[in-house]
Design a protein around this motif. Structure first.
Motif, PDB file in Angstrom:
ATOM      1  N   GLY A 131       1.009  -0.538  -0.279  1.00 42.17           N
ATOM      2  CA  GLY A 131      -0.122  -0.242   0.250  1.00 42.17           C
ATOM      3  C   GLY A 131       0.445   1.272  -0.447  1.00 42.17           C
ATOM      4  O   GLY A 131       0.493   2.231   0.659  1.00 42.17           O
ATOM      5  N   THR A 133       3.861   4.139  -2.618  1.00 41.14           N
ATOM      6  CA  THR A 133       4.456   3.940  -3.591  1.00 41.14           C
ATOM      7  C   THR A 133       5.109   5.678  -3.307  1.00 41.14           C
ATOM      8  O   THR A 133       5.157   6.101  -2.338  1.00 41.14           O
ATOM      9  N   ARG A 166      -4.935  11.868   2.716  1.00 39.87           N
ATOM     10  CA  ARG A 166      -4.956  10.352   1.908  1.00 39.87           C
ATOM     11  C   ARG A 166      -4.863  10.788   0.579  1.00 39.87           C
ATOM     12  O   ARG A 166      -5.087  10.212  -0.707  1.00 39.87           O
ATOM     13  N   ILE A 167      -6.658  11.232   0.730  1.00 38.77           N
ATOM     14  CA  ILE A 167      -7.567  11.660  -1.018  1.00 38.77           C
ATOM     15  C   ILE A 167      -6.582  12.175  -1.350  1.00 38.77           C
ATOM     16  O   ILE A 167      -6.975  12.599  -2.929  1.00 38.77           O
ATOM     17  N   GLN A 169      -3.622  12.724  -1.855  1.00 32.51           N
ATOM     18  CA  GLN A 169      -2.382  11.779  -2.929  1.00 32.51           C
ATOM     19  C   GLN A 169      -3.394  11.147  -3.331  1.00 32.51           C
ATOM     20  O   GLN A 169      -2.892  10.709  -4.885  1.00 32.51           O
ATOM     21  N   ASP A 170      -4.516  10.678  -3.044  1.00 30.32           N
ATOM     22  CA  ASP A 170      -4.982   9.411  -3.930  1.00 30.32           C
ATOM     23  C   ASP A 170      -5.244  10.536  -5.263  1.00 30.32           C
ATOM     24  O   ASP A 170      -5.085   9.250  -6.574  1.00 30.32           O
ATOM     25  N   ASN A 174      -3.873   9.619  -8.835  1.00 32.32           N
ATOM     26  CA  ASN A 174      -4.003   7.565 -10.038  1.00 32.32           C
ATOM     27  C   ASN A 174      -4.221   6.969  -8.315  1.00 32.32           C
ATOM     28  O   ASN A 174      -3.888   5.565  -9.358  1.00 32.32           O
ATOM     29  N   ASN A 175      -4.405   7.200  -7.279  1.00 34.05           N
ATOM     30  CA  ASN A 175      -4.412   6.020  -6.276  1.00 34.05           C
ATOM     31  C   ASN A 175      -2.813   4.697  -6.429  1.00 34.05           C
ATOM     32  O   ASN A 175      -3.213   3.985  -6.246  1.00 34.05           O
ATOM     33  N   GLY A 176      -1.337   5.964  -6.817  1.00 32.18           N
ATOM     34  CA  GLY A 176      -0.295   5.594  -6.509  1.00 32.18           C
ATOM     35  C   GLY A 176      -0.241   5.177  -8.049  1.00 32.18           C
ATOM     36  O   GLY A 176       0.897   4.296  -8.719  1.00 32.18           O
ATOM     37  N   GLU A 177      -0.939   4.766  -8.915  1.00 31.19           N
ATOM     38  CA  GLU A 177      -0.334   3.977 -10.315  1.00 31.19           C
ATOM     39  C   GLU A 177      -0.361   5.353 -11.460  1.00 31.19           C
ATOM     40  O   GLU A 177       0.641   4.836 -12.048  1.00 31.19           O
ATOM     41  N   ASN A 179      -0.613   9.306 -13.016  1.00 34.70           N
ATOM     42  CA  ASN A 179      -1.440  10.063 -12.788  1.00 34.70           C
ATOM     43  C   ASN A 179      -1.528  11.432 -14.547  1.00 34.70           C
ATOM     44  O   ASN A 179      -0.636  12.299 -14.303  1.00 34.70           O
TER      45      ASN A 179
END
Ligand code: SRM
Ligand code: SF4
Length: 521
Positions: A131, A133, A166-167, A169-170, A174-177, A179
């Motif tokens: 969890g 990144t 947290r939100i 950053q997500d 892009n949820n750590g993928e 963006n």
């Protein structure tokens, strides 16, 4: 691309980005592993991979530093153990003596060093499973999003910043993928979300700072914008004259990032931070453009709260708002951690707390949720006695240092070891009755934030006895927390070899230090 961007003569980084978005390098990691770091395209190796969180270090050729993203600076013990395992397994070898290391950064974050190109793909997978990144942690991206280090545990907090960091950053990563949309800013972008009255995150030195404030009885945030440090540009954020409720934080942030992305300057890299756009437009136009993107009128700023507090450093033992529980702030000398210590911290957080470990912008850490009944056993742990004390010396307590020339290619001087050595000697020679925050930074980029310190040093060079020697420009008077403001330069080019006696005089003259009698003889 907007008209505003099209008209500009793009700088070299922009030209390279336009050819290939650096986040796409993730697809080529196996190829890079096969050809090796020396055969890689220089831009992709030395700049492009920073979009993925990997920084090639010319000081340790072929080795990369990995800069994490740790929203609000909060880790679980499992995550800390995973990071310790990475240090142990992947960060050893040339340039790192017998062990790799990690550093707590001035953005409540961790950097791990000594990674080979061959291992990057595996490490990204290991992080994702935990969890974690490191994506978008360098170059033209939003840096680690800082929040109150005592969010959710401080009896006097106003807003719990954990979920917001947290939100944010997500959404941004892009949820750590990764963006593609939000990783092509004209330059870096710093966001800080303060949760208490003491502004523990230095909101005023961020491109976007959110400060808790009541408007008509509702708690939300006043918005300040445009703070940044760059060589010879040390600028505090200014009010946007806007207040937002917590539920609008993400939408407002993304709207502002879009406005900056589409209109920000992209010519001279030294003049691309968001404040340059604000200066070009004026704050009213900037506000209007953000408002338009935001899609609804922005409320004007709430009146300033008159009961702001002095900044706390969180070192020591403090009761939490949860009855019977405590948080303990440990002092980590200049933020340096080794793998064995990271394993120990993970164990201690589990045995005594609920597994949580928090980082601070002062490069220290906090272990929360320790019951009263477990406190004395926790305080007797060898790691606290030997390395991470809760009672550091008066100068060591507020000591912060950037990486310096041990690993950083921009560095003009060595910082961390020198900072520790000088403070050690001064603590032996002086009686100090008040803490003094001393910040070191190895070059004018000011990663060590010397402008917010009581005494700050910026690395430079000078001539002495026909030699070129390492030196510092000295800053003083920075104030954090209540009435935060930047300090001023007071001396130029003081040779590091003369620095101890200069600082001793400053401490005596300005901070009430007394010279111990035995050192006078
Ligand atoms: Fe920084 C570039 C280290 C916080 C302003 N910074 C760098 C690089 C990446 C340069 C490089 O590629 O070698 C350094 C990596 C050295 C290394 O190997 O560790 C570096 N910066 C750091 C850290 C690790 C200092 C520390 O020891 O704690 C901090 C990492 C924060 C994080 O977790 O993301 C760090 N840097 C800062 C801060 C402080 C802050 O954010 O509050 C600043 C000033 C505030 C700001 O950015 O407005 C800062 N760093 C810079 C700049 C100047 C930016 C500019 O607009 O010109 C650079 C150079 C650049 O970006 O071109 C830079
Ligand atoms: Fe490197 Fe300069 Fe930043 Fe220190 S201030 S980490 S020397 S870029």
């Amino acid at each position: 691309m907007t008209q505003a961007v099209k008209k500009q003569k793009l700088n070299k980084v922009e030209q390279a980005k336009a050819k290939k978005h650096p986040l796409l390098l993730k697809q080529e990691l196996e190829h890079f592993a096969q050809i090796g770091w020396e055969a890689m395209d220089e831009f992709e190796r030395d700049f492009g991979l920073k979009w993925l969180g990997f920084f090639h270090r010319p000081v340790t050729p072929g080795k990369f530093m990995m800069r994490m993203r740790i929203p609000n600076g909060i880790l679980t013990s499992t995550q800390m153990r995973v990071l310790a395992e990475i240090v142990q397994r992947y960060c050893q070898g040339a340039g790192f003596q017998d062990q790799g290391n990690a550093d707590i950064t001035t953005r409540q974050n961790l950097q791990l060093r000594g990674i080979r190109i061959e291992d990057i793909a595996d490490i990204i997978k290991i992080l994702a499973q935990a969890g974690l990144t490191c994506v978008q942690s360098g170059m033209d991206n939003v840096r680690n999003i800082t929040g109150s280090p005592v969010a959710g545990i401080d009896a006097n907090e106003l807003i719990d910043t954990r979920g917001l960091c947290r939100i944010l950053q997500d959404a941004i990563t892009n949820n750590g993928e990764g963006n593609l949309e939000l990783s092509d800013l004209p330059r870096k972008f710093n966001i800080a979300v303060a949760g208490g009255r003491d502004n523990s995150v230095h909101a005023e030195i961020n491109d976007l700072g959110l400060l808790p404030a009541y408007k008509n009885g509702t708690l939300g945030f006043n918005v300040i914008v445009g703070g940044y440090f760059a060589p010879n540009q040390y600028v505090s954020a200014i009010p946007l004259d806007a207040w937002i409720p917590p539920e609008d934080v993400v939408a407002l942030t993304l709207a502002m990032m879009m406005v900056y992305r589409e209109n920000g300057p992209r010519e001279n890299r030294q003049k691309c931070r968001m404040m340059h756009l604000i200066n070009q437009w004026g704050i009213e136009k900037f506000r209007a453009e953000v408002e338009q993107r935001f899609g609804k009128p922005l409320a004007t700023a709430a009146e300033k709260d008159e009961i702001d507090w002095e900044k706390r450093d969180h070192i020591g033992v403090y009761p939490q708002k949860q009855t019977g529980l405590n948080y303990v702030g440990l002092h980590v000398p200049v933020g340096r951690l080794y793998a064995n210590e990271m394993f120990e911290l993970a164990r201690m957080a589990e045995v005594y707390g609920n597994g949580e470990i928090r980082l601070t912008v002062e490069q220290n850490l906090i272990i929360p949720h320790i019951p009263d009944t477990r406190l004395s056993a926790f305080l007797a742990e060898p790691l606290l006695k030997e390395r991470f004390t809760i009672e550091p010396g008066t100068l060591n307590r507020g000591l912060v240092s950037c990486t310096g020339n041990e690993f950083c290619g921009f560095a003009i001087i060595e910082t961390k070891n020198r900072a520790l050595a000088i403070v050690k000697e001064l603590e032996q020679e002086l009686i100090l009755t008040q803490p003094v925050r001393i910040h070191w930074t190895g070059c004018p980029n000011s990663c060590g934030q010397p402008q917010v310190a009581d005494i700050g040093f910026i690395g430079t060079k000078t001539r002495k006895d026909d030699r070129t020697v390492e030196a510092v420009d000295i800053w003083m008077g920075g104030k954090v927390g209540k009435d935060a403001h930047l300090g001023k330069e007071v001396m130029k080019r003081v040779a590091c070899e003369d620095l101890k006696s200069v600082v001793r005089d400053l401490l005596v003259e300005h901070f009430g230090a007394k010279i111990k009698e035995e050192t006078l003889v």
